[in-house]
Design an enzyme around this catalytic site. Structure first.
Site, PDB file in Angstrom:
ATOM      1  N   SER A 200      -9.614   2.512   2.903  1.00 54.59           N
ATOM      2  CA  SER A 200      -9.079   3.269   1.926  1.00 54.59           C
ATOM      3  C   SER A 200      -7.943   2.381   1.184  1.00 54.59           C
ATOM      4  O   SER A 200      -7.508   2.786   0.095  1.00 54.59           O
ATOM      5  CB  SER A 200      -8.050   4.170   2.451  1.00 54.59           C
ATOM      6  OG  SER A 200      -7.145   3.307   3.577  1.00 54.59           O
TER       7      SER A 200
ATOM      8  N   LYS B  53       0.950  -1.232  -0.110  1.00 55.69           N
ATOM      9  CA  LYS B  53       0.028  -0.067   0.045  1.00 55.69           C
ATOM     10  C   LYS B  53       0.807   1.224   0.027  1.00 55.69           C
ATOM     11  O   LYS B  53       1.779   1.209   0.672  1.00 55.69           O
ATOM     12  CB  LYS B  53      -0.877  -0.064   1.344  1.00 55.69           C
ATOM     13  CG  LYS B  53      -1.810   1.041   1.382  1.00 55.69           C
ATOM     14  CD  LYS B  53      -2.980   1.073   2.520  1.00 55.69           C
ATOM     15  CE  LYS B  53      -4.047   2.030   2.595  1.00 55.69           C
ATOM     16  NZ  LYS B  53      -4.727   1.868   3.868  1.00 55.69           N
TER      17      LYS B  53
ATOM     18  N   SER C  36      -9.659   0.232   7.063  1.00 57.16           N
ATOM     19  CA  SER C  36      -9.144   0.096   5.464  1.00 57.16           C
ATOM     20  C   SER C  36      -8.500  -1.245   5.140  1.00 57.16           C
ATOM     21  O   SER C  36      -8.035  -1.399   3.986  1.00 57.16           O
ATOM     22  CB  SER C  36      -8.363   1.236   5.611  1.00 57.16           C
ATOM     23  OG  SER C  36      -8.629   2.345   5.516  1.00 57.16           O
TER      24      SER C  36
HETATM   25  N1  GLN Z   1     -12.907   4.290   6.146  1.00 57.96           N
HETATM   26  C1  GLN Z   1     -12.208   5.116   7.411  1.00 57.96           C
HETATM   27  C2  GLN Z   1     -12.153   6.377   7.077  1.00 57.96           C
HETATM   28  O1  GLN Z   1     -12.321   7.044   6.212  1.00 57.96           O
HETATM   29  C3  GLN Z   1     -11.043   4.049   7.582  1.00 57.96           C
HETATM   30  C4  GLN Z   1      -9.896   4.704   7.084  1.00 57.96           C
HETATM   31  C5  GLN Z   1      -8.782   3.511   7.405  1.00 57.96           C
HETATM   32  O2  GLN Z   1      -8.882   2.750   7.881  1.00 57.96           O
HETATM   33  N2  GLN Z   1      -7.506   4.195   7.066  1.00 57.96           N
HETATM   34  O3  GLN Z   1     -11.369   7.055   8.043  1.00 57.96           O
END
Ligand code: GLN
Length: 503
Positions: free
Chosen positions: A154, A79, A178
């Site tokens: 994400s 990532k 994420s």
């Molecule tokens: N979807 C969540 C957010 O927008 C989680 C993001 C993440 O885990 N990096 O913050």
């Protein structure tokens, strides 16, 4: 000849160790796959141009009789939130376009030391803010199950790469879901470790008290193998636990062959309402619970009254920490600088941040700055921290009665690109079941539980365990995975249209 991209990392590692295939062949197969499908999927922001050299080096060392680790020679996707010396690290943002890090993140350094072959950097929502990868400054990733749908976020790039057989293993990061939510919508496996179990050194920080790096794979065993490589104490991360961890791959093997479901107490949260959950998601969840019960597990209703306030607390704590972490992108220290002729330092900084950050990042910086400002700090940030403590207590009480807690990994299957992009609240609510684990610091895993009847798209079940009990998640996850696989007859991903199968 077997298609090397279809093998699990464990199976590929066996073939490599037996010298039935070389790492160069395995790496080339995945590069070919990327070339064939990534134009459609866009899982990768950058594909390594040294992967074959790295693979050749592993092959040489193996041929010379060197003792290599269990996954040496297996390709890995990374990532883009994790910094790498040999490839740009952008965290999905224009402000870091082309940025080259002077050092490797600890998890990357450990992956290299274990002989994993970095294939490239995967797409993500900008600075890991989002649930769909649509907030990437470099365009969205598409779900291999349906190119009109989101791959989660994400870490949609890592999940899609693994689901589309572009990589057998990927690294992700999970601040509020994420790793687990992308796993849920792509039919893959993702685990967020106990906070402090995996080093955050070199993971571009979103919210430091919530961030964890973890594995993204197609099988529970593969996740354990990768976790064994990246986990454990790191003196570079002040929050890194000094625990001696058991082998997570061994835990997964034990789960797949053992009888771990018999007598297992599985907690189901009574306050988690059925409404808001897509019928096919609820049905798949209940089906997985029934399958566990049939193996002797006991389903226990537990109360976690503050679980549902997790999203509200998270969207104060996360922006507060993010606004502070992102202050370092100031036009001087990292990445982009937009010159303003005749302007002051502040003008340059403002122009840079205006051009370099996307809307969602700006929204959260403003929210976080506001929540931390004098006069509002107690009302917002302070209250959110209290809710965080209440959620931790809910978990403590629940884990006194049950071994694991189970929830659907997300309320819906993959939604359509564009469907929620203009409605941040809807996007945020996608993480209702994943966020509490980050707030409490406990580990969570998502494994596929089936396909939703109404749209044929993958659904995941999430298990949570007490802090430091990651191995329990590998045992339980692998046990359920084996039971479900038996009933399905073939891996769920074999039905994904990316392989030419109809849904
Ligand atoms: N979807 C969540 C957010 O927008 C989680 C993001 C993440 O885990 N990096 O913050």
């Amino acid at each position: 000849m077997t298609d090397l991209t279809k093998l699990s990392a464990a199976a590929l590692a066996d073939k490599l160790a037996a010298r039935e295939v070389s790492s160069v062949e395995a790496t080339q197969a995945h590069l070919d796959r990327i070339a064939a499908v990534d134009g459609d999927i866009h899982a990768f922001l950058h594909v390594s141009d040294t992967a074959l050299e790295v693979a050749a080096d592993i092959d040489r060392r193996r041929a010379a009789g060197e003792r290599l680790g269990p996954v040496a020679g297996v390709p890995l996707a990374i990532k883009d939130v994790l910094v790498t010396t040999d490839m740009p690290s952008t965290s999905g943002s224009k402000i870091l376009e082309g940025y080259m890090s002077p050092y490797d993140a600890t998890v990357v350094a450990r992956s290299r030391a274990a002989g994993l072959v970095p294939l490239g950097k995967t797409n993500m929502d900008e600075f890991a803010m989002g649930s769909s990868t649509e907030h990437s400054a470099y365009g969205p990733t598409r779900n291999p199950w349906d190119l009109d749908r989101i791959p989660g976020g994400s870490g949609g790039g890592s999940a899609a790469a693994v689901a589309a057989f572009e990589a057998p293993l990927a690294l992700g990061s999970d601040t509020g879901g994420s790793i687990r939510q992308p796993a849920h919508v792509t039919g893959t496996v993702g685990l967020k470790p106990t906070y402090g179990g995996v080093s955050r050194y070199g993971a571009i920080a979103l919210a430091s008290s919530l961030d964890q790096v973890g594995p993204v794979t197609r099988t529970v065993l593969d996740a354990g193998l990768l976790h064994d490589v990246i986990g454990g104490h790191d003196p570079h991360d002040a929050t890194s636990l000094t625990d001696a961890w058991p082998s997570f791959a061994d835990a997964a093997r034990e789960g797949a062959h053992g009888d771990v479901l018999r007598g297992l107490k599985v907690g189901v949260i009574k306050e988690l309402p059925d409404q808001g959950f897509q019928p096919g998601v609820s049905a798949s969840f209940r089906g997985a619970l029934a399958a566990m019960e049939a193996q002797g597990a006991e389903i226990v209703e537990i109360s976690a009254p503050h679980f549902e306030y997790g999203v509200a607390a998270y969207y104060l704590i996360l922006p507060a920490e993010a606004s502070s972490n992102l202050a370092k992108f100031d036009s001087v220290r990292f990445g982009l600088r937009v010159d303003v002729p005749g302007g002051t330092v502040e003008d340059v900084m403002a122009a840079t941040r205006d051009r370099g950050f996307g809307d969602e990042v700006k929204r959260r910086i403003i929210l976080g700055t506001y929540a931390l400002s004098a006069g509002y700090y107690d009302a917002y940030y302070g209250s959110a921290q209290k809710v965080r403590t209440l959620i931790q207590r809910d978990f403590d009480e629940a884990f006194a009665r049950v071994d694991v807690i189970a929830t659907p990994s997300a309320p819906t299957t993959a939604f359509r690109l564009g469907e929620k992009i203009d409605d941040p609240m809807q996007m945020y609510l996608n993480d209702v079941t994943t966020i509490p684990a980050n707030l409490a610091g406990v580990p969570g895993i998502s494994i596929p539980s089936g396909l939703a009847a109404e749209d044929g798209l993958p659904v995941g079940i999430q298990f949570l365990a007490p802090a430091r009990e990651d191995a329990r998640l590998y045992r339980v996850g692998a046990a359920l995975e084996a039971v479900l696989l038996d009933s399905w007859g073939a891996p769920l991903l074999d039905r994904a249209p990316i392989l030419g199968g109809g849904r």
